[in-house]
Design a protein around this motif. Structure first.
Motif, mmCIF file in Angstrom:
data_model
loop_
_atom_site.group_PDB
_atom_site.id
_atom_site.type_symbol
_atom_site.label_atom_id
_atom_site.label_comp_id
_atom_site.label_asym_id
_atom_site.label_seq_id
_atom_site.Cartn_x
_atom_site.Cartn_y
_atom_site.Cartn_z
ATOM 1 N N ASP A 127 0.971 -1.192 0.083
ATOM 2 C CA ASP A 127 -0.022 0.106 0.030
ATOM 3 C C ASP A 127 0.966 1.250 0.083
ATOM 4 O OD1 ASP A 127 -2.098 1.917 0.225
ATOM 5 O OD2 ASP A 127 -2.840 1.264 2.393
ATOM 6 N N THR A 128 0.970 1.694 -1.183
ATOM 7 C CA THR A 128 2.283 2.690 -1.361
ATOM 8 C C THR A 128 1.893 4.141 -1.832
ATOM 9 O OG1 THR A 128 3.611 0.790 -2.168
ATOM 10 C CG2 THR A 128 4.293 3.085 -2.869
ATOM 11 N N THR A 129 2.548 5.144 -1.279
ATOM 12 C CA THR A 129 2.325 6.460 -1.479
ATOM 13 C C THR A 129 3.711 6.892 -1.812
ATOM 14 O OG1 THR A 129 0.496 6.690 0.227
ATOM 15 C CG2 THR A 129 1.783 8.642 -0.616
ATOM 16 N N VAL A 130 3.734 7.745 -2.914
ATOM 17 C CA VAL A 130 5.155 8.471 -3.222
ATOM 18 C C VAL A 130 4.901 9.921 -3.382
ATOM 19 C CG1 VAL A 130 6.687 8.748 -5.237
ATOM 20 C CG2 VAL A 130 5.777 6.461 -4.809
ATOM 21 N N SER A 131 5.720 10.810 -2.783
ATOM 22 C CA SER A 131 5.706 12.172 -2.590
ATOM 23 C C SER A 131 6.955 12.782 -3.017
ATOM 24 C CB SER A 131 5.570 12.498 -0.834
ATOM 25 O OG SER A 131 4.558 11.845 -0.437
ATOM 26 N N PHE A 132 6.820 13.763 -3.757
ATOM 27 C CA PHE A 132 8.054 14.727 -4.261
ATOM 28 C C PHE A 132 8.115 15.825 -3.577
ATOM 29 C CE2 PHE A 132 8.282 12.637 -8.940
ATOM 30 C CZ PHE A 132 8.581 11.311 -8.269
ATOM 31 N N GLY A 133 8.989 16.639 -3.004
ATOM 32 C CA GLY A 133 9.210 17.664 -2.439
ATOM 33 C C GLY A 133 9.581 18.855 -3.530
ATOM 34 N N PRO A 134 9.643 20.202 -3.256
ATOM 35 C CA PRO A 134 10.211 21.107 -4.184
ATOM 36 C C PRO A 134 11.286 21.222 -4.347
ATOM 37 C CG PRO A 134 9.480 22.121 -2.244
ATOM 38 C CD PRO A 134 9.330 20.668 -1.868
ATOM 39 N N GLY A 135 12.365 20.602 -3.642
ATOM 40 C CA GLY A 135 13.641 20.841 -3.800
ATOM 41 C C GLY A 135 14.575 19.454 -4.210
ATOM 42 N N GLY A 136 14.026 18.704 -5.123
ATOM 43 C CA GLY A 136 14.580 17.587 -5.556
ATOM 44 C C GLY A 136 14.764 16.558 -4.698
ATOM 45 N N LEU A 137 13.815 16.416 -3.633
ATOM 46 C CA LEU A 137 13.814 15.079 -2.717
ATOM 47 C C LEU A 137 12.505 14.547 -2.815
ATOM 48 C CD1 LEU A 137 15.396 16.573 0.393
ATOM 49 C CD2 LEU A 137 16.627 15.525 -1.590
ATOM 50 N N GLY A 138 12.389 13.194 -2.598
ATOM 51 C CA GLY A 138 11.154 12.395 -2.626
ATOM 52 C C GLY A 138 11.175 11.597 -1.688
ATOM 53 N N LEU A 139 9.968 10.760 -1.368
ATOM 54 C CA LEU A 139 9.919 9.649 -0.523
ATOM 55 C C LEU A 139 8.738 8.930 -1.061
ATOM 56 C CD1 LEU A 139 10.428 8.506 2.475
ATOM 57 C CD2 LEU A 139 8.556 9.887 3.368
ATOM 58 N N THR A 140 9.473 7.290 -0.915
ATOM 59 C CA THR A 140 8.093 6.348 -1.029
ATOM 60 C C THR A 140 7.869 5.619 0.154
ATOM 61 O OG1 THR A 140 8.985 5.952 -3.416
ATOM 62 C CG2 THR A 140 7.784 4.293 -2.586
ATOM 63 N N GLU A 141 6.908 5.573 0.497
ATOM 64 C CA GLU A 141 6.222 4.865 1.828
ATOM 65 C C GLU A 141 5.339 3.783 1.488
ATOM 66 O OE1 GLU A 141 5.811 8.131 5.138
ATOM 67 O OE2 GLU A 141 5.099 8.863 3.442
ATOM 68 N N SER A 142 5.662 2.474 2.245
ATOM 69 C CA SER A 142 4.719 1.513 2.035
ATOM 70 C C SER A 142 4.328 0.877 3.213
ATOM 71 C CB SER A 142 5.247 0.570 0.759
ATOM 72 O OG SER A 142 5.668 1.070 -0.550
ATOM 73 N N VAL A 143 3.044 0.279 3.326
ATOM 74 C CA VAL A 143 2.791 -0.439 4.258
ATOM 75 C C VAL A 143 2.497 -1.893 3.554
ATOM 76 C CG1 VAL A 143 0.828 -1.427 5.757
ATOM 77 C CG2 VAL A 143 1.273 0.842 5.693
#
Length: 257
Positions: A220-236
């Motif tokens: 169960d996955t969520t991907v987030s991108f920030g405004p400065g070139g960083l991102g995060l993929t989180e999964s249950v």
């Protein structure tokens, strides 16, 4: 068929099934993540007979690695009767590529307390098949059977399994087999066309509150991108009994060259 062949006590040869999604001349790091988990379990079983389960696995990806020979080294950082910290390193041609620090923790009977606030996802039979190779390249992605429902930009639920063995001729635990699929999460719920934007992860951290049973692995996955070139993929993370843990992956987000 398998991802690696053992060459010696601590050396392995990667097969074409490890080919990466960003560059097919390089390995997808997912099989190596599973290989280090397998090496930690083998090292544990040579030292003790209580099979302490893997509870937290923190991987740092130090660089890319070709589809070639690799070496593995395992050492105990913090020994203990019920909790220990173990470090494993994967290297190629003398260069460290992937480092794992794993906490192993003793089992206790907490069946009467078991449960999770994370919502279960529909089982694999209720989710349609997805041709992941239509979006991503490489032998590793081609080796995975994927079922997926996309819920919006950067949100998806999916189930993944493979019939490719981790190491030729070796029994591999359900935990190591499951861990070897976890890095696929970053490709399951994309926020941008990977032909136009690259967003590889430089780490993966997994927390497991139940031992994986093998077979299908749910995300169960969520991907987030920030405004400065960083991102995060989180999964249950799920198996077919329900949620069993979580993963996170920090991303470097940049325009494709």
């Amino acid at each position: 068929m398998h991802y690696f062949e053992r060459l010696g006590a601590s050396s392995f040869r990667a097969t074409g099934h490890t080919q990466g999604a960003w560059n097919t001349a390089e390995q997808h790091i997912a099989p190596s993540i599973g290989l280090l988990a397998h090496a930690v379990e083998q090292h544990r079983d040579h030292r003790r007979d209580d099979r302490l389960p893997l509870a937290r696995l923190s991987y740092d990806i130090l660089g890319t690695v070709p589809v070639a020979d690799v070496d593995v080294d395992v050492r105990v950082i913090r020994p203990g009767r019920s909790i220990e910290l173990v470090e494993a390193t994967l290297s190629h041609a003398g260069r460290d590529v992937l480092v794992l620090r794993a906490w192993l923790m003793r089992r206790f009977d907490t069946a009467q307390l078991a449960g999770s606030g994370s919502a279960p996802i529909p089982g694999p039979a209720g989710i349609p098949a997805w041709n992941m190779s239509g979006l991503w390249r490489g032998g590793f992605i081609a080796s995975a059977e994927v079922r997926r429902v996309e819920h919006g930009l950067g949100r998806a639920t999916a189930w993944v399994r493979t019939d490719i063995g981790l190491v030729a001729g070796e029994a591999v635990s359900p935990a190591a087999a499951t861990i070897g699929l976890l890095d696929i999460a970053n490709g399951l719920a994309v926020r941008a066309d990977p032909a136009k934007v690259v967003f590889p992860n430089i780490d993966l951290t997994a927390h497991l509150f139940a031992e994986p049973r093998g077979g299908w692995v749910g995300f169960d996955t969520t991907v987030s991108f920030g405004p400065g070139g960083l991102g995060l993929t989180e999964s249950v993370i799920h198996d077919e009994t329900g949620p069993i843990g979580s993963t996170s992956q920090i991303l470097t987000v940049r325009p494709a060259q």
